[in-house]
Write a protein that holds these residues in place. Structure first.
Motif, PDB file in Angstrom:
ATOM      1  N   ALA A  33       0.858  -1.178   0.000  1.00  0.00           N
ATOM      2  CA  ALA A  33       0.000   0.000   0.000  1.00  0.00           C
ATOM      3  C   ALA A  33       0.895   1.229   0.000  1.00  0.00           C
ATOM      4  N   LEU A  34       0.530   2.193  -0.818  1.00  0.00           N
ATOM      5  CA  LEU A  34       1.297   3.426  -0.904  1.00  0.00           C
ATOM      6  C   LEU A  34       0.404   4.604  -0.574  1.00  0.00           C
ATOM      7  N   VAL A  35       1.046   5.694  -0.218  1.00  0.00           N
ATOM      8  CA  VAL A  35       0.320   6.930   0.050  1.00  0.00           C
ATOM      9  C   VAL A  35       0.919   8.038  -0.806  1.00  0.00           C
ATOM     10  N   THR A  36       0.044   8.838  -1.386  1.00  0.00           N
ATOM     11  CA  THR A  36       0.484   9.976  -2.194  1.00  0.00           C
ATOM     12  C   THR A  36       0.714  11.175  -1.274  1.00  0.00           C
ATOM     13  N   PRO A  37       1.377  12.203  -1.766  1.00  0.00           N
ATOM     14  CA  PRO A  37       1.556  13.406  -0.942  1.00  0.00           C
ATOM     15  C   PRO A  37       0.231  14.025  -0.497  1.00  0.00           C
ATOM     16  N   GLU A  38      -0.834  13.772  -1.251  1.00  0.00           N
ATOM     17  CA  GLU A  38      -2.159  14.297  -0.899  1.00  0.00           C
ATOM     18  C   GLU A  38      -2.880  13.441   0.137  1.00  0.00           C
ATOM     19  N   GLY A  39      -2.315  12.276   0.471  1.00  0.00           N
ATOM     20  CA  GLY A  39      -2.896  11.407   1.482  1.00  0.00           C
ATOM     21  C   GLY A  39      -3.746  10.263   0.950  1.00  0.00           C
ATOM     22  N   ALA A  40      -3.855  10.122  -0.369  1.00  0.00           N
ATOM     23  CA  ALA A  40      -4.625   9.011  -0.939  1.00  0.00           C
ATOM     24  C   ALA A  40      -3.829   7.716  -0.798  1.00  0.00           C
ATOM     25  N   ILE A  41      -4.501   6.656  -0.410  1.00  0.00           N
ATOM     26  CA  ILE A  41      -3.866   5.349  -0.243  1.00  0.00           C
ATOM     27  C   ILE A  41      -4.350   4.414  -1.342  1.00  0.00           C
ATOM     28  N   HIS A  42      -3.392   3.704  -1.950  1.00  0.00           N
ATOM     29  CA  HIS A  42      -3.682   2.739  -3.008  1.00  0.00           C
ATOM     30  C   HIS A  42      -2.952   1.449  -2.671  1.00  0.00           C
ATOM     31  N   ALA A  43      -3.622   0.330  -2.901  1.00  0.00           N
ATOM     32  CA  ALA A  43      -3.045  -0.967  -2.531  1.00  0.00           C
ATOM     33  C   ALA A  43      -3.017  -1.918  -3.712  1.00  0.00           C
ATOM     34  N   GLY A  44      -2.167  -2.936  -3.587  1.00  0.00           N
ATOM     35  CA  GLY A  44      -2.077  -3.980  -4.599  1.00  0.00           C
ATOM     36  C   GLY A  44      -1.567  -5.263  -3.975  1.00  0.00           C
ATOM     37  N   CYS A  45      -1.732  -6.362  -4.692  1.00  0.00           N
ATOM     38  CA  CYS A  45      -1.240  -7.662  -4.236  1.00  0.00           C
ATOM     39  C   CYS A  45      -0.523  -8.347  -5.391  1.00  0.00           C
TER      40      CYS A  45
END
Length: 141
Positions: A33-45
């Protein structure tokens, strides 16, 4: 460095993604899971394929989700794997991360019990070649 609430949110998102991993060959499920500078979180497997190496890593999935969601920068990423060894991003994923993250971006490596170690991307990929190198040389994007 990222705050504890963000680390907790990244861990939860990576754990949820890891639970969906398709790893019938290696039996080694990974979530990221990553977070952008704007605070959005995106995940992958990770998603394996019988025609190795056609599968994809968890980090690549998280990056794809970020781009599909309109994001273009990574502030931090958490990679969650099992076993006793550190589950750091593979070489190809380190370069993928570098495309969207600065050398000082945080890379957290976790196991089921929590964060095991923190790195910067520059520590994992020293003297890297990234978009800034092309920009400085007048390359087109």
């Amino acid at each position: 460095m990222i705050d504890d609430a963000t680390v907790d949110a990244l861990f939860a998102a990576a754990a949820a993604a890891r639970a969906q991993a398709y790893a019938p060959y290696s039996r080694f499920a990974v979530g990221a899971a990553l977070v952008t500078p704007e605070g959005a979180i995106h995940a992958g497997c990770n998603v394996e394929n019988a025609a190795y190496p056609v599968g994809s890593c968890a980090e690549a999935g998280a990056i794809s989700a970020m781009v599909a969601g309109g994001g273009h920068r990574i502030a931090a990423i958490l990679v969650l794997g099992g076993g006793d060894a550190l589950c750091t991003p593979c070489g190809a994923c380190r370069q993928r991360l570098r495309e969207f993250a600065a050398e000082n971006a945080t890379v957290l490596v976790a196991g089921p019990e929590g964060v095991r170690r923190s790195f910067t991307l520059g520590e994992l990929l020293p003297a890297s070649f990234g978009p800034d190198v092309l920009d400085a040389a007048g390359g087109a994007r």
